[in-house]
Design an enzyme around this catalytic site. Structure first.
Site, PDB file in Angstrom:
ATOM      1  N   LYS A 162     -11.049  -3.242  -4.510  1.00 57.87           N
ATOM      2  CA  LYS A 162     -11.922  -2.089  -4.741  1.00 57.87           C
ATOM      3  C   LYS A 162     -11.169  -0.974  -5.440  1.00 57.87           C
ATOM      4  O   LYS A 162     -11.757  -0.090  -6.025  1.00 57.87           O
ATOM      5  CB  LYS A 162     -12.482  -1.512  -3.425  1.00 57.87           C
ATOM      6  CG  LYS A 162     -12.289  -2.347  -2.210  1.00 57.87           C
ATOM      7  CD  LYS A 162     -12.929  -1.767  -0.948  1.00 57.87           C
ATOM      8  CE  LYS A 162     -12.825  -2.789   0.167  1.00 57.87           C
ATOM      9  NZ  LYS A 162     -13.392  -2.532   1.406  1.00 57.87           N
ATOM     10  N   LYS A 189       0.817  -1.221   0.000  1.00 61.70           N
ATOM     11  CA  LYS A 189       0.000   0.000   0.000  1.00 61.70           C
ATOM     12  C   LYS A 189       0.842   1.259   0.000  1.00 61.70           C
ATOM     13  O   LYS A 189       0.492   2.260  -0.620  1.00 61.70           O
ATOM     14  CB  LYS A 189      -0.941   0.017   1.211  1.00 61.70           C
ATOM     15  CG  LYS A 189      -2.060  -0.981   1.058  1.00 61.70           C
ATOM     16  CD  LYS A 189      -3.216  -0.666   1.974  1.00 61.70           C
ATOM     17  CE  LYS A 189      -4.366  -1.599   1.647  1.00 61.70           C
ATOM     18  NZ  LYS A 189      -5.492  -1.477   2.523  1.00 61.70           N
ATOM     19  N   LYS A 196      -5.024  -9.700  -7.316  1.00 57.61           N
ATOM     20  CA  LYS A 196      -6.222  -9.821  -6.484  1.00 57.61           C
ATOM     21  C   LYS A 196      -7.313  -8.871  -6.977  1.00 57.61           C
ATOM     22  O   LYS A 196      -7.010  -7.755  -7.387  1.00 57.61           O
ATOM     23  CB  LYS A 196      -5.823  -9.463  -5.050  1.00 57.61           C
ATOM     24  CG  LYS A 196      -6.823  -9.811  -3.997  1.00 57.61           C
ATOM     25  CD  LYS A 196      -6.354  -9.342  -2.628  1.00 57.61           C
ATOM     26  CE  LYS A 196      -6.458  -7.841  -2.473  1.00 57.61           C
ATOM     27  NZ  LYS A 196      -6.373  -7.341  -1.108  1.00 57.61           N
TER      28      LYS A 196
END
Ligand code: TYM
Length: 341
Positions: free
Chosen positions: A205, A118, A202
């Site tokens: 969102k 992230k 993956k």
């Protein structure tokens, strides 16, 4: 040891950080529903405090919190049978989170792969909360003395860290078994639902293109269109899973079919052995629409009455606090905090 000493209690949570995907549904929500009434106390949370580790528009956050609560209920979480609430309404999470910040080691946090993903090359600029996030997640779980944590595969390392924090606390303060060693429950064909355009990534969102994911609020037409346009290869389906090695997109669609229809991936591949995509994809699209459309319709109905959602969350928060607060009080005592009022 954990099972003998502690009540069998499930805790899990999902971030209300915009759009819920099929990955969240199959990897988490559907499995939370399946664990109700199976001999566990079930505690399910909208983890709004985790959401703000990256910027959230305040109005959007309120909307996403209620929408996630609606998704839980529409999918089958029964607020009378399970405890359903949002994290920020139970202050024990933040309070225990601070104690765990003082138990966890910086070196442990440095090993968290999700933080590295992230933060990317921007690690100096991300919030301190994003870095400390796994310690708050440990608090979420352990403030309920939860023993079982159903999650998708991407959360495994965080649950393992929770076990390390529990063990270190118990050891440092000489309170063996005070915090349980929670088990990550990572089962079924949808442990890691992949991106529809690239089967090595993956489904998330935040991916760049909307066509790479199914959102729980997508219309029936859009769900069918995305699945029919999902990337595949020219080969028909084989008759066994081993022959899907090296075909990640094909494997992903088989796994999604299996999870939606409550079958194993083995059963799906034998049913569709030799099938071309022209047969499999429409069958998958029909199945997905069949399972997901009633949920999105119900979500929309629930969202028409936000005050009722807030009442459900308030009731859930009271029930959650009734479990968490005595555990927090005992933790404060163990740590040596004076409680004089
Ligand atoms: P979050 O909000 O990213 O995702 C919620 C749940 O959905 C699962 N999931 C998936 N499963 C399969 N395939 C996918 N593509 C996929 N995408 C998401 C996640 O594994 C997760 O189970 N840190 C957590 C939230 C959290 C939590 C907790 C979970 C906070 N405190 C305590 C369990 C216990 C998170 O960011 O999940």
């Amino acid at each position: 040891m954990t099972e003998a000493v502690h009540t069998r209690r499930v805790f899990s949570g999902i971030k209300p950080s915009g759009g819920l995907t099929l990955g969240n549904y199959l990897g988490a929500i559907k499995r939370f529903v399946d664990m109700q009434g199976q001999g566990f106390e079930t505690v399910y949370c909208v983890v709004d405090m985790h959401a703000i580790t990256v910027w959230q528009d305040p109005t959007e956050l309120k909307h996403a919190t209620r929408e996630l609560a609606a998704a839980y209920i529409a999918s089958g979480i029964d607020p009378d049978q399970s405890i359903l609430f949002n994290q920020s309404q139970v202050s024990a999470h933040a309070e225990l989170g601070w104690i765990f910040n003082c138990v966890a080691r910086v070196g442990w946090m440095n090993r968290m792969t999700q933080f590295k993903d992230k933060a990317g090359s921007n690690a100096e600029q991300v919030s301190l909360g994003l870095y400390a996030y796994p310690s708050l997640m440990a608090a979420d779980i352990l403030t309920y003395h939860a023993t079982h944590v159903p999650v998708g595969e991407d959360q495994k390392q965080h649950v393992e860290l929770t076990r390390d924090i529990a063990a270190k606390f118990n050891h440092d303060f000489k309170v063996p078994d005070f915090f349980p060693q929670p088990e990550p429950i990572i089962e079924g064909p949808a442990k890691r639902v992949m991106n529809l355009r690239d089967g090595t990534k993956k489904m998330s969102k935040s991916g760049a293109s909307d066509m790479e994911r199914i959102n729980m609020t997508d219309s029936a037409e859009l769900i069918a269109k995305k699945l029919k346009k999902a990337k595949t290869d020219p080969e028909p389906l084989p008759d066994n899973l081993d022959d899907l090695k090296g075909r990640p997109e094909a494997r992903n669609l088989v796994d999604i079919y299996a999870a939606l229809s409550d079958q194993t991936s083995e059963a799906v591949i034998s049913e569709y052995a030799g099938a071309q995509w022209g047969r499999f994809k429409p069958a998958l699209a029909d199945l997905a629409v069949d399972k997901l459309s009633p949920i999105s319709t119900r979500m929309a109905e629930l969202m028409d009455d936000p005050a009722e959602i807030d009442r459900i969350l308030a009731k859930g928060a009271d029930k959650a606090a009734a479990i968490a607060e005595p555990i927090l009080a005992k933790t404060y005592d163990i740590v040596g905090f004076v409680r004089s009022r």
